[in-house]
Design an enzyme around this catalytic site. Structure first.
Site, PDB file in Angstrom:
ATOM      1  N   LYS A  97       6.915   9.800  -2.902  1.00 15.02           N
ATOM      2  CA  LYS A  97       6.914   9.355  -1.501  1.00 15.02           C
ATOM      3  C   LYS A  97       7.407  10.501  -0.652  1.00 15.02           C
ATOM      4  O   LYS A  97       8.172  11.350  -1.128  1.00 15.02           O
ATOM      5  CB  LYS A  97       7.860   8.167  -1.322  1.00 15.02           C
ATOM      6  N   ASP A 122       1.527   5.703   5.219  1.00 14.69           N
ATOM      7  CA  ASP A 122       2.538   4.636   5.209  1.00 14.69           C
ATOM      8  C   ASP A 122       2.852   4.408   6.695  1.00 14.69           C
ATOM      9  O   ASP A 122       2.005   4.734   7.552  1.00 14.69           O
ATOM     10  CB  ASP A 122       3.775   5.048   4.390  1.00 14.69           C
TER      11      ASP A 122
HETATM   12  P1  NDP Z   1       1.977   0.892  10.410  1.00 14.79           P
HETATM   13  O1  NDP Z   1       2.676   2.070  10.952  1.00 14.79           O
HETATM   14  O2  NDP Z   1       0.501   0.802  10.478  1.00 14.79           O
HETATM   15  O3  NDP Z   1       2.569  -0.450  11.054  1.00 14.79           O
HETATM   16  C1  NDP Z   1       3.917  -0.751  10.955  1.00 14.79           C
HETATM   17  C2  NDP Z   1       4.182  -2.033  11.720  1.00 14.79           C
HETATM   18  O4  NDP Z   1       5.510  -2.470  11.436  1.00 14.79           O
HETATM   19  C3  NDP Z   1       4.114  -1.867  13.223  1.00 14.79           C
HETATM   20  O5  NDP Z   1       3.736  -3.081  13.801  1.00 14.79           O
HETATM   21  C4  NDP Z   1       5.558  -1.502  13.559  1.00 14.79           C
HETATM   22  O6  NDP Z   1       5.922  -1.788  14.890  1.00 14.79           O
HETATM   23  C5  NDP Z   1       6.329  -2.381  12.608  1.00 14.79           C
HETATM   24  N1  NDP Z   1       7.605  -1.742  12.254  1.00 14.79           N
HETATM   25  C6  NDP Z   1       7.784  -0.549  11.683  1.00 14.79           C
HETATM   26  N2  NDP Z   1       9.076  -0.266  11.551  1.00 14.79           N
HETATM   27  C7  NDP Z   1       9.728  -1.317  12.073  1.00 14.79           C
HETATM   28  C8  NDP Z   1      11.094  -1.627  12.219  1.00 14.79           C
HETATM   29  N3  NDP Z   1      12.059  -0.767  11.805  1.00 14.79           N
HETATM   30  N4  NDP Z   1      11.410  -2.810  12.795  1.00 14.79           N
HETATM   31  C9  NDP Z   1      10.447  -3.670  13.220  1.00 14.79           C
HETATM   32  N5  NDP Z   1       9.123  -3.422  13.089  1.00 14.79           N
HETATM   33  C10 NDP Z   1       8.785  -2.267  12.534  1.00 14.79           C
HETATM   34  O7  NDP Z   1       2.468   0.798   8.888  1.00 14.79           O
HETATM   35  P2  NDP Z   1       1.825  -0.001   7.662  1.00 14.79           P
HETATM   36  O8  NDP Z   1       1.179  -1.242   8.121  1.00 14.79           O
HETATM   37  O9  NDP Z   1       1.054   0.977   6.865  1.00 14.79           O
HETATM   38  O10 NDP Z   1       3.125  -0.350   6.800  1.00 14.79           O
HETATM   39  C11 NDP Z   1       3.822  -1.575   6.918  1.00 14.79           C
HETATM   40  C12 NDP Z   1       4.635  -1.824   5.667  1.00 14.79           C
HETATM   41  O11 NDP Z   1       3.752  -1.887   4.530  1.00 14.79           O
HETATM   42  C13 NDP Z   1       5.667  -0.761   5.289  1.00 14.79           C
HETATM   43  O12 NDP Z   1       6.760  -1.388   4.646  1.00 14.79           O
HETATM   44  C14 NDP Z   1       4.922   0.107   4.282  1.00 14.79           C
HETATM   45  O13 NDP Z   1       5.809   0.809   3.445  1.00 14.79           O
HETATM   46  C15 NDP Z   1       4.177  -0.970   3.521  1.00 14.79           C
HETATM   47  N6  NDP Z   1       3.001  -0.536   2.762  1.00 14.79           N
HETATM   48  C16 NDP Z   1       1.982   0.141   3.344  1.00 14.79           C
HETATM   49  C17 NDP Z   1       0.872   0.490   2.606  1.00 14.79           C
HETATM   50  C18 NDP Z   1      -0.312   1.148   3.217  1.00 14.79           C
HETATM   51  O14 NDP Z   1      -1.309   1.314   2.510  1.00 14.79           O
HETATM   52  N7  NDP Z   1      -0.292   1.511   4.483  1.00 14.79           N
HETATM   53  C19 NDP Z   1       0.794   0.208   1.167  1.00 14.79           C
HETATM   54  C20 NDP Z   1       1.887  -0.590   0.660  1.00 14.79           C
HETATM   55  C21 NDP Z   1       2.958  -0.915   1.442  1.00 14.79           C
HETATM   56  P3  NDP Z   1       6.035  -0.576  15.958  1.00 14.79           P
HETATM   57  O15 NDP Z   1       4.626  -0.151  16.210  1.00 14.79           O
HETATM   58  O16 NDP Z   1       6.721  -1.170  17.133  1.00 14.79           O
HETATM   59  O17 NDP Z   1       6.853   0.496  15.289  1.00 14.79           O
HETATM   60  O1  2IT Z   2       3.713   2.031  -0.315  1.00 14.06           O
HETATM   61  C1  2IT Z   2       2.565   2.310  -0.697  1.00 14.06           C
HETATM   62  O2  2IT Z   2       2.112   1.914  -1.770  1.00 14.06           O
HETATM   63  C2  2IT Z   2       1.725   3.119   0.193  1.00 14.06           C
HETATM   64  N1  2IT Z   2       2.156   3.452   1.289  1.00 14.06           N
HETATM   65  C3  2IT Z   2       0.365   3.579  -0.257  1.00 14.06           C
HETATM   66  C4  2IT Z   2       0.470   4.772  -1.152  1.00 14.06           C
HETATM   67  C5  2IT Z   2      -0.848   5.415  -1.525  1.00 14.06           C
HETATM   68  O3  2IT Z   2      -0.769   6.445  -2.195  1.00 14.06           O
HETATM   69  O4  2IT Z   2      -1.917   4.913  -1.174  1.00 14.06           O
END
Ligand code: NDP
Ligand code: 2IT
Length: 446
Positions: A126, A166
């Site tokens: 990561k 992420d």
């Molecule tokens: P994005 O940046 O696309 O979206 C994040 C969302 O969460 C936004 O709506 C953001 O609001 C909100 N957010 C972020 N930080 C905070 C916080 N500290 N408090 C409140 N709201 C918050 O990220 P993702 O959708 O990619 O990721 C979301 C979650 O999913 C994370 O935990 C990530 O680790 C996990 N994840 C992502 C994967 C991926 O493929 N993208 C894979 C597996 C897990 P704002 O815009 O106001 O910051």
């Molecule tokens: O938390 C996660 O699994 C991710 N943000 C995706 C990682 C990846 O390599 O696609």
């Protein structure tokens, strides 16, 4: 607390001070694994758990760049190369002002188990930066990404370490990062995943995490002779994971009532249908606005500064960030009839919230199982890059669906208790551990 877990954790805390999220992630895994390791002494003698909790390598670097006013800005960049026993390091990059070493170590640690669960050959890693993309121009984001990759490029590679997105890192950032890597290395390779479709990306990668979390919820419900059809859900976040969770849930006959961002949450009792979701995607991915605007546009309630866990729902999909469901939220969810939690985010529930779920015997899918669809399709993107041949949407989606079913089955195999209740926490931790641990045993003390 089990005295063996306590002793193990006191060493982890002494060695990694001030890394609360890392301690939390390791503690949860240690509680599942230490009893299992006691019964399987080969892991104990080789100190596999102690080795898994120590990153193979941590890279920390300066990221200087120039903002639109011509001023110099300095951020910190990181890459945690946690474990390469079963494949190249693999995991996302997070750009968010809260990023620090402890947060990235927790994410890298979780990633090792998650990637193993997918059955694909990927180790865990990561990275990211405390850079805040909010309010920055496209040019600023590009200059930051170029500076970040100028250092990172010497540490990664398609057979070494393959980053992805992420929080704060989506298609735009992956594009700028890839462009700079290619320019410096003079190589067009699958060094990042989440790429655009015209330059090596995979169909379904943007959708994969959200779709996977919904497939996982459906599997959990099926195991009790139920399904998502007709269910109402609370979803947090409004980014990549939340958007495609809402999309797939709606397609499968469920209804999302809420979405949120860091400023607050909306509650739409009519449900966020395909048309409203398309509006949110434009708001969040193009205009980069706030979720509050949804309430103004569609005339529903907005709760400033609140998360959506007070809303009555059958299923919850936390899809924003870590520790966003606390004990009181978990109690409220259960009091209101919530029977399923499928975690799209990484570690969104605090340890005492998890205790509430397990005591209530609800279906609880922890992040490292429920959100593994994203990295799984990243693995499929790597496969397609190696073959230099893209798969169709149907092909990738059906592989994703099969992988999520298999992860569910692994959790059932390793997490079933004597009364038939499936403890998916133990299932995911032990199921993810075995393959990595056996590979580490086979490869000697490295
Ligand atoms: P994005 O940046 O696309 O979206 C994040 C969302 O969460 C936004 O709506 C953001 O609001 C909100 N957010 C972020 N930080 C905070 C916080 N500290 N408090 C409140 N709201 C918050 O990220 P993702 O959708 O990619 O990721 C979301 C979650 O999913 C994370 O935990 C990530 O680790 C996990 N994840 C992502 C994967 C991926 O493929 N993208 C894979 C597996 C897990 P704002 O815009 O106001 O910051
Ligand atoms: O938390 C996660 O699994 C991710 N943000 C995706 C990682 C990846 O390599 O696609």
């Amino acid at each position: 607390m089990d005295p063996k877990v306590e002793k193990f954790m006191s060493r982890i805390k002494a060695k990694n001070p001030a890394e609360a999220e890392f301690h939390q992630a390791v503690h949860e895994v240690a509680e599942s694994l230490i009893p299992f390791i006691e019964e399987n002494p080969r892991y104990k003698h080789a100190r596999v758990l102690e080795r898994i909790a120590e990153p193979e390598r941590v890279i920390l670097f300066r990221v200087p760049w120039i903002n639109d006013k011509g001023e110099v800005e300095i951020n910190r960049g990181y890459r945690i190369e946690m474990n390469s026993a079963i494949g190249p390091y693999k995991g996302g990059l997070r750009f968010h002002p809260t990023v620090n070493l402890g947060i990235l170590k927790f994410l890298a640690f979780e990633q090792v188990f998650k990637n193993s669960l997918t059955t694909l050959p990927m180790g865990g890693g990561k990275g990211g930066s405390d850079f805040d993309p909010k309010g920055k121009s496209d040019n600023e984001v590009m200059r930051f990404c170029q500076s970040f990759m100028t250092e990172l490029c010497r540490h990664i590679g398609p057979d070494t370490d393959v980053p992805a997105g992420d929080i704060g890192v989506g298609g735009r950032e992956i594009g700028y990062l890839f462009g700079q890597y290619k320019r410096i290395k003079n190589e067009f390779t699958g060094v990042l995943t989440g790429k655009g479709l015209q330059w090596g990306g995979s169909l379904i990668r943007p959708e994969a995490t959200g779709y996977g979390a919904v497939y996982f919820a459906e599997e959990m419900l099926n195991s009790r002779g139920d399904s998502l059809k007709g269910k109402v859900a609370a979803v947090s976040g409004s980014g990549n994971v939340a958007q495609f969770t809402v999309q797939k849930l709606t397609e499968m006959g469920g209804k999302a009532l809420t979405m949120s961002d860091s400023a607050g949450c909306i509650y739409d009792p009519e449900g966020i249908d395909a048309e409203k979701l398309a509006w949110i995607m434009e708001l969040k991915n193009i205009r980069r606005g706030r979720i509050k605007e949804y309430a103004e546009k569609f005339g529903c309630e907005y709760f400033e500064g609140k998360r959506p866990w007070h809303v009555k729902c059958d299923v919850a999909f936390p899809s924003a960030t870590e520790n966003e469901i606390r004990k009181e939220d978990a109690e409220t969810l259960i009091k209101n009839g919530c029977k399923v939690i499928s975690e799209g985010a990484n570690m969104p529930s605090t340890p005492d919230a998890i205790e509430v779920y397990l005591r209530s015997r609800i279906l609880y899918g922890p992040g490292k199982a429920a959100n593994a669809g994203g990295v799984a399709v990243s693995g499929l993107e790597m496969t397609q890059n190696s073959m230099r041949l893209p798969w169709s949407r149907e092909e990738v989606d059906s592989r994703l669906h099969t992988i999520m079913k298999n992860i569910h089955q692994t959790c059932v195999d390793y997490g079933s208790e004597t009364d038939g209740y499936v403890n998916y926490v133990n299932g995911a931790n032990i199921g993810g551990f075995v393959k990595v641990a056996d590979a580490m045993l086979a490869q000697g003390v490295v």
